[in-house]
Design a protein around this motif. Structure first.
Motif, short mmCIF file in Angstrom:
data_model
loop_
_atom_site.label_atom_id
_atom_site.label_comp_id
_atom_site.label_asym_id
_atom_site.label_seq_id
_atom_site.Cartn_x
_atom_site.Cartn_y
_atom_site.Cartn_z
N ILE A 64 0.87 -1.17 0.00
CA ILE A 64 0.00 0.00 0.00
C ILE A 64 0.91 1.22 0.00
O ILE A 64 1.60 1.49 0.97
N SER A 65 0.91 1.93 -1.10
CA SER A 65 1.77 3.10 -1.28
C SER A 65 0.92 4.35 -1.15
O SER A 65 -0.10 4.48 -1.82
N GLU A 66 1.34 5.27 -0.29
CA GLU A 66 0.57 6.48 -0.04
C GLU A 66 1.24 7.71 -0.65
O GLU A 66 2.36 8.05 -0.27
N ALA A 67 0.54 8.35 -1.57
CA ALA A 67 0.97 9.62 -2.17
C ALA A 67 2.40 9.55 -2.72
O ALA A 67 3.19 10.46 -2.53
N HIS A 68 2.70 8.45 -3.40
CA HIS A 68 3.99 8.30 -4.06
C HIS A 68 3.75 8.10 -5.55
O HIS A 68 2.69 7.62 -5.96
N PRO A 69 4.72 8.43 -6.38
CA PRO A 69 4.52 8.36 -7.83
C PRO A 69 4.34 6.94 -8.36
O PRO A 69 4.85 5.97 -7.79
N ILE A 70 3.59 6.88 -9.44
CA ILE A 70 3.53 5.69 -10.30
C ILE A 70 3.96 6.19 -11.67
O ILE A 70 3.78 7.36 -12.00
N THR A 71 4.57 5.32 -12.47
CA THR A 71 5.06 5.75 -13.78
C THR A 71 4.20 5.14 -14.88
O THR A 71 4.11 3.92 -15.01
N LEU A 72 3.58 6.03 -15.66
CA LEU A 72 2.77 5.64 -16.81
C LEU A 72 3.47 6.18 -18.06
O LEU A 72 4.52 6.80 -17.97
N THR A 73 2.92 5.97 -19.22
CA THR A 73 3.57 6.35 -20.47
C THR A 73 3.98 7.81 -20.52
O THR A 73 5.13 8.13 -20.79
N ASP A 74 3.05 8.72 -20.27
CA ASP A 74 3.37 10.15 -20.35
C ASP A 74 2.97 10.89 -19.07
O ASP A 74 2.76 12.10 -19.09
N SER A 75 2.86 10.14 -17.98
CA SER A 75 2.42 10.72 -16.72
C SER A 75 3.15 10.08 -15.56
O SER A 75 3.56 8.91 -15.64
N GLU A 76 3.29 10.85 -14.50
CA GLU A 76 3.80 10.30 -13.25
C GLU A 76 2.99 10.92 -12.10
O GLU A 76 3.48 11.75 -11.35
N PRO A 77 1.71 10.49 -12.02
CA PRO A 77 0.86 11.01 -10.96
C PRO A 77 1.24 10.42 -9.60
O PRO A 77 1.97 9.44 -9.53
N GLU A 78 0.72 11.05 -8.56
CA GLU A 78 0.93 10.57 -7.20
C GLU A 78 -0.44 10.32 -6.58
O GLU A 78 -0.96 11.15 -5.84
N PRO A 79 -1.03 9.16 -6.89
CA PRO A 79 -2.35 8.87 -6.32
C PRO A 79 -2.27 8.79 -4.80
O PRO A 79 -1.23 8.45 -4.24
N ASP A 80 -3.39 9.11 -4.16
CA ASP A 80 -3.40 9.07 -2.70
C ASP A 80 -3.01 7.68 -2.19
O ASP A 80 -2.22 7.56 -1.26
N ILE A 81 -3.56 6.65 -2.83
CA ILE A 81 -3.22 5.27 -2.45
C ILE A 81 -3.07 4.44 -3.72
O ILE A 81 -3.94 4.48 -4.60
N ALA A 82 -1.97 3.71 -3.80
CA ALA A 82 -1.77 2.74 -4.89
C ALA A 82 -1.59 1.38 -4.24
O ALA A 82 -0.74 1.21 -3.36
#
Length: 180
Positions: A64-82
């Protein structure tokens, strides 16, 4: 007419490494660097309680990752929970990629339009199987499943009851605990 220059994930990482963005709270969304909204105390409380709850019921099955980046093709959002594949050591040299993600959760009070607009679109386009938005003002859990193109084919709202994520169909999650 001027043309907007889109940033790649690699460009974004170079800016971070060079310290250009060190004093800014931002994320890369569809090639654009966007400022993140400040986090209120109730938002932080719900985010933390949901993450703790998910850790308690998932155990070692997922990270459970909180407010950390995820890497997508042209985005690096920081969802509240991944909720991502374990073990956490998979992410020593990179952030979780779309194929590592079981589902994403955004806790939304002032960011509902962004969470249900551009973020939902980039998550669907990245084929993230499931996306939840906790709509704090309305006390509704919005669940999106079955990504296709830039949207999700299944959309359901919950105000109570039990929900089971696609990745863990035998897991029973209390909607009341998610909504606070």
């Amino acid at each position: 007419m001027d043309t907007l220059i889109k940033w790649s994930v690699e460009d974004y990482h170079k800016m971070i490494e060079a310290g250009i963005l060190s004093d800014r709270s931002c994320e890369l969304i569809a090639g654009e660097i966007l400022q993140m909204s400040p986090e209120g105390t109730f938002h932080r409380y719900i985010n933390h309680s949901v993450a703790d709850y998910l850790r308690s019921i998932l155990g070692a099955q997922a990270v459970i990752s909180e407010a950390h980046p995820i890497t997508l093709t042209d985005s690096e959002p920081e969802p509240d929970i991944a909720v991502v594949r374990s073990p956490y050591t998979l992410y020593l040299n990179h952030h979780p990629y779309a194929e590592d993600i079981y589902w994403l959760i955004e806790v939304s009070d002032s960011t509902l339009a962004k969470d249900l607009g551009v973020k939902k679109n980039i998550y669907a386009q990245a084929k993230i199987r499931e996306y939840w938005v906790i709509d704090l003002p309305s006390k509704i859990l919005k669940v999106f499943q079955s990504p296709q193109d830039k949207d999700y084919q299944i959309k359901q709202d919950y105000t109570k009851g039990i929900i089971s994520p696609v990745a863990f169909p035998n897991l029973e999650i209390s909607v009341n605990k998610l909504l606070g």
